[in-house]
Design an enzyme around this catalytic site. Structure first.
Site, PDB file in Angstrom:
ATOM      1  N   ASP A 121       5.074  18.201 129.423  1.00 58.17           N
ATOM      2  CA  ASP A 121       4.586  19.446 128.823  1.00 58.17           C
ATOM      3  C   ASP A 121       4.550  20.548 129.872  1.00 58.17           C
ATOM      4  O   ASP A 121       4.842  21.717 129.580  1.00 58.17           O
ATOM      5  CB  ASP A 121       3.171  19.259 128.268  1.00 58.17           C
ATOM      6  CG  ASP A 121       3.141  18.467 126.966  1.00 58.17           C
ATOM      7  OD1 ASP A 121       4.146  18.481 126.232  1.00 58.17           O
ATOM      8  OD2 ASP A 121       2.101  17.835 126.691  1.00 58.17           O
ATOM      9  N   LYS A 156      -2.961  10.890 125.159  1.00 55.20           N
ATOM     10  CA  LYS A 156      -2.420  11.326 126.449  1.00 55.20           C
ATOM     11  C   LYS A 156      -3.262  10.852 127.647  1.00 55.20           C
ATOM     12  O   LYS A 156      -2.707  10.529 128.700  1.00 55.20           O
ATOM     13  CB  LYS A 156      -2.243  12.848 126.471  1.00 55.20           C
ATOM     14  CG  LYS A 156      -1.177  13.328 125.488  1.00 55.20           C
ATOM     15  CD  LYS A 156      -0.932  14.819 125.607  1.00 55.20           C
ATOM     16  CE  LYS A 156       0.149  15.277 124.640  1.00 55.20           C
ATOM     17  NZ  LYS A 156       0.456  16.714 124.779  1.00 55.20           N
TER      18      LYS A 156
END
Length: 278
Positions: free
Chosen positions: A105, A68
């Protein structure tokens, strides 16, 4: 013939990922002929070269651990929330061929917590101080939480979150893991710790009536802490709820089409037996 379009989820390990189940169901329900979604095993160090070698048929990438931070670094531009959090789980191919990074997210967590009844002014406790905790801080900012207490096994890990909290204008306090149960009486409790870490808290927690508990885990389910929250009558959401919600954000950015959530949720339920999906 329909134009071939591709997307994939990157990570290592990746064989367990349920993202293809969700996205493929979305393509089918939306009538997106010629779209495919696969898994690609990819370590963080391998991500820049992989992304650089993708052809124009690639519409987007979902990025899971451990890539990420690398996804954010490889992008030509990024959303404010991905920049603030310091991580991206989404890379979108723009018409000019450049890559745009986002973090769905955060939006996914906002969605599941809002659907569970979390409103402005709530106090939040976060267990753990890793990447999902960063997303929780950003979600707390969007939900206008009054404060966030991060309870971690290492106090230094909370210090690492302070620049993120400052960038998001979140009031952050640190809690000791030895005293973790005292902090679980918040209006919103988010557990981001690995499997088994929070299990001992289930026998000592005193929940706030009407609170919301979100556990980022979903296998096995319920976790002991989630079972305790359910028994106490709390509104409980799981990592499967977040998995679906963050995938919806990615699907819409990749395709430009409204996500067929019912079909995507049904596919995830069939794949997991996840009757606990909200």
């Amino acid at each position: 013939m329909a134009l071939r379009r591709r997307a994939a989820v990157l990570g290592k390990p990746i064989a367990h990922s349920l993202s293809p189940v969700i996205h493929r169901a979305g393509y089918e329900a939306a009538g997106l002929v010629g779209w495919s979604y696969t898994r690609i095993e990819c370590a963080a160090a391998e991500l820049p070269a992989l992304v650089a070698g993708l052809g124009p048929e690639w519409a987007g990438l979902s990025v899971t651990m451990p890539g990420k931070e690398a996804a954010l670094a490889v992008a030509d531009a990024a959303s404010p929330v991905a920049t603030a959090v310091g991580a991206a789980n989404t890379l979108v191919r723009r018409p000019d061929g450049s890559w745009y990074a986002d973090n769905t997210d955060v939006g996914g967590m906002v969605r599941v917590l809002t659907d569970a009844g979390v409103g402005p002014g709530a106090a939040m406790t976060v267990l753990g101080a890793g990447g999902t905790a960063r997303a929780a801080l950003a979600a707390a900012a969007r939900l206008a939480c009054s404060s966030v207490t991060v309870v971690a096994r290492r106090v230094e890990a909370v210090d690492d979150l302070r620049p993120v909290a400052d960038a998001l204008d979140v009031v952050l306090s640190a809690g000791s893991w030895a005293d973790a149960s005292r902090h679980l009486g918040a209006e919103v409790v988010v557990s981001t710790v690995p499997k088994g870490v929070a299990d001992p808290l289930a026998g000592v927690v005193t929940w706030r009536p009407g609170a919301v508990f979100f556990d980022a885990l979903y296998d096995p389910w319920p976790t002991p802490l989630a079972a305790s929250a359910l028994a106490a009558g709390l509104r409980v959401v799981s990592g499967l709820d977040l998995l679906l919600a963050q995938a919806v954000g990615q699907f819409e950015q990749f395709t430009g089409v409204a996500a067929p959530m019912t079909a995507m949720r049904s596919a995830l339920r069939r794949a997991t037996g996840g009757d606990f999906l909200s």
